[in-house]
Design an enzyme around this catalytic site. Structure first.
Site, mmCIF file in Angstrom:
data_model
loop_
_atom_site.group_PDB
_atom_site.id
_atom_site.type_symbol
_atom_site.label_atom_id
_atom_site.label_comp_id
_atom_site.label_asym_id
_atom_site.label_seq_id
_atom_site.Cartn_x
_atom_site.Cartn_y
_atom_site.Cartn_z
ATOM 1 N N HIS A 53 -3.065 -4.042 5.619
ATOM 2 C CA HIS A 53 -1.722 -3.401 6.214
ATOM 3 C C HIS A 53 -1.541 -2.199 5.855
ATOM 4 O O HIS A 53 -1.844 -1.513 4.643
ATOM 5 C CB HIS A 53 -0.501 -4.422 5.635
ATOM 6 C CG HIS A 53 0.821 -4.104 6.322
ATOM 7 N ND1 HIS A 53 1.063 -4.669 7.416
ATOM 8 C CD2 HIS A 53 1.666 -3.438 5.951
ATOM 9 C CE1 HIS A 53 2.230 -4.333 7.798
ATOM 10 N NE2 HIS A 53 2.729 -3.487 6.969
ATOM 11 N N PRO A 54 -0.859 -1.193 7.000
ATOM 12 C CA PRO A 54 -0.789 0.238 6.682
ATOM 13 C C PRO A 54 0.091 0.454 5.281
ATOM 14 O O PRO A 54 1.055 -0.207 5.305
ATOM 15 C CB PRO A 54 -0.188 0.722 7.819
ATOM 16 C CG PRO A 54 -0.596 -0.590 8.890
ATOM 17 C CD PRO A 54 -0.493 -1.465 8.103
ATOM 18 N N SER B 180 3.862 -0.269 14.179
ATOM 19 C CA SER B 180 4.350 0.277 12.812
ATOM 20 C C SER B 180 4.765 1.667 12.964
ATOM 21 O O SER B 180 5.505 2.192 12.365
ATOM 22 C CB SER B 180 2.712 0.278 12.131
ATOM 23 O OG SER B 180 2.184 -0.768 11.526
ATOM 24 N N GLU C 63 8.403 1.399 13.777
ATOM 25 C CA GLU C 63 9.125 1.115 12.649
ATOM 26 C C GLU C 63 9.340 2.068 11.584
ATOM 27 O O GLU C 63 10.275 2.132 10.907
ATOM 28 C CB GLU C 63 8.276 -0.285 12.154
ATOM 29 C CG GLU C 63 8.556 -1.392 13.078
ATOM 30 C CD GLU C 63 7.677 -2.517 12.826
ATOM 31 O OE1 GLU C 63 7.578 -3.454 13.600
ATOM 32 O OE2 GLU C 63 6.820 -2.301 11.861
ATOM 33 N N PHE D 22 1.936 -1.893 -1.127
ATOM 34 C CA PHE D 22 2.970 -2.513 -1.110
ATOM 35 C C PHE D 22 3.494 -2.755 0.384
ATOM 36 O O PHE D 22 3.102 -1.917 1.379
ATOM 37 C CB PHE D 22 3.960 -1.368 -1.601
ATOM 38 C CG PHE D 22 5.367 -1.375 -1.614
ATOM 39 C CD1 PHE D 22 6.133 -2.174 -2.309
ATOM 40 C CD2 PHE D 22 6.225 -1.209 -0.370
ATOM 41 C CE1 PHE D 22 7.459 -2.626 -2.373
ATOM 42 C CE2 PHE D 22 7.512 -1.107 -0.261
ATOM 43 C CZ PHE D 22 8.326 -1.979 -1.286
ATOM 44 N N VAL D 23 4.162 -3.991 0.512
ATOM 45 C CA VAL D 23 4.515 -4.238 2.056
ATOM 46 C C VAL D 23 5.995 -4.861 1.847
ATOM 47 O O VAL D 23 6.335 -5.654 1.070
ATOM 48 C CB VAL D 23 3.607 -5.644 2.330
ATOM 49 C CG1 VAL D 23 3.969 -6.087 3.745
ATOM 50 C CG2 VAL D 23 2.144 -5.430 2.438
ATOM 51 N N ALA E 256 8.961 -5.293 5.186
ATOM 52 C CA ALA E 256 9.624 -4.940 6.674
ATOM 53 C C ALA E 256 10.704 -3.782 6.473
ATOM 54 O O ALA E 256 11.595 -4.239 5.978
ATOM 55 C CB ALA E 256 10.185 -6.306 7.021
ATOM 56 N N VAL E 257 10.275 -2.676 7.090
ATOM 57 C CA VAL E 257 11.217 -1.819 7.179
ATOM 58 C C VAL E 257 12.246 -1.624 7.945
ATOM 59 O O VAL E 257 12.955 -0.907 8.095
ATOM 60 C CB VAL E 257 10.332 -0.190 7.273
ATOM 61 C CG1 VAL E 257 9.199 -0.182 6.071
ATOM 62 C CG2 VAL E 257 9.593 -0.179 8.410
#
Length: 164
Positions: free
Chosen positions: A67-68, A80, A83, A115-116, A118-119
């Protein structure tokens, strides 16, 4: 694309259309396709979450690790990028960029995955606050949080992908 159209796609076309839901995590898409037809957007979101939660630990970790990272450079084109831009992560000051780099590195070193979060609906200050809090946690406590955030990201994107 409508839900009806999505339900009628070939497996390969489905994978291609749904690839932006989770960057570098296309292993889940054939499994998701096999659960069609989707009765609603919510049904698709639910089945996507189940596919990720029921995946082997190694695949879950791969999904998290690919994940970026947030706020440390150019985001993946597509979901991405938009967001992260709406959260202000595409316009960081040098100081903010350093904070994101430092917290990302500390978190990934400690947890073993990036670190993930949802922004969507968050701003850069809120994201930095979440990072600062979550980096204090343990890998065991963070694992389900990170996986649920990844699922949340994909579920938000399903709503953007489906037009009905």
């Amino acid at each position: 694309m409508t839900l009806t159209e999505l339900n009628q796609l070939s497996l390969q076309a489905f994978v291609t259309v749904c690839e932006p839901l989770l960057e570098h995590c296309d292993w889940v898409l054939p499994q998701l396709a096999a659960t069609r037809p989707f009765m609603s957007v919510e049904d698709m979101q639910h089945k996507l979450g189940l596919a990720l939660k029921s995946a082997p630990l190694a695949l879950q970790k791969q999904a998290l690790c690919l994940h970026p990272k947030l706020g440390v450079g150019k985001a993946q084109p597509g979901f991405s990028q938009s967001e992260q831009a709406q959260a202000g992560l595409s316009q960081l000051s040098d100081e903010e960029l350093l904070q994101f780099q430092t917290l990302n590195q500390a978190y990934e070193t400690k947890m073993g995955f990036p670190f993930v979060v949802a922004v969507t609906g968050l701003n850069k200050s809120q994201i930095l606050e979440l990072m600062a809090v979550r980096v204090q946690s343990t890998e065991a406590a963070e694992w389900p949080i990170a996986l649920n955030e990844l699922i949340k990201i994909a579920q938000i994107r399903v709503k953007k992908l489906i037009t009905d």
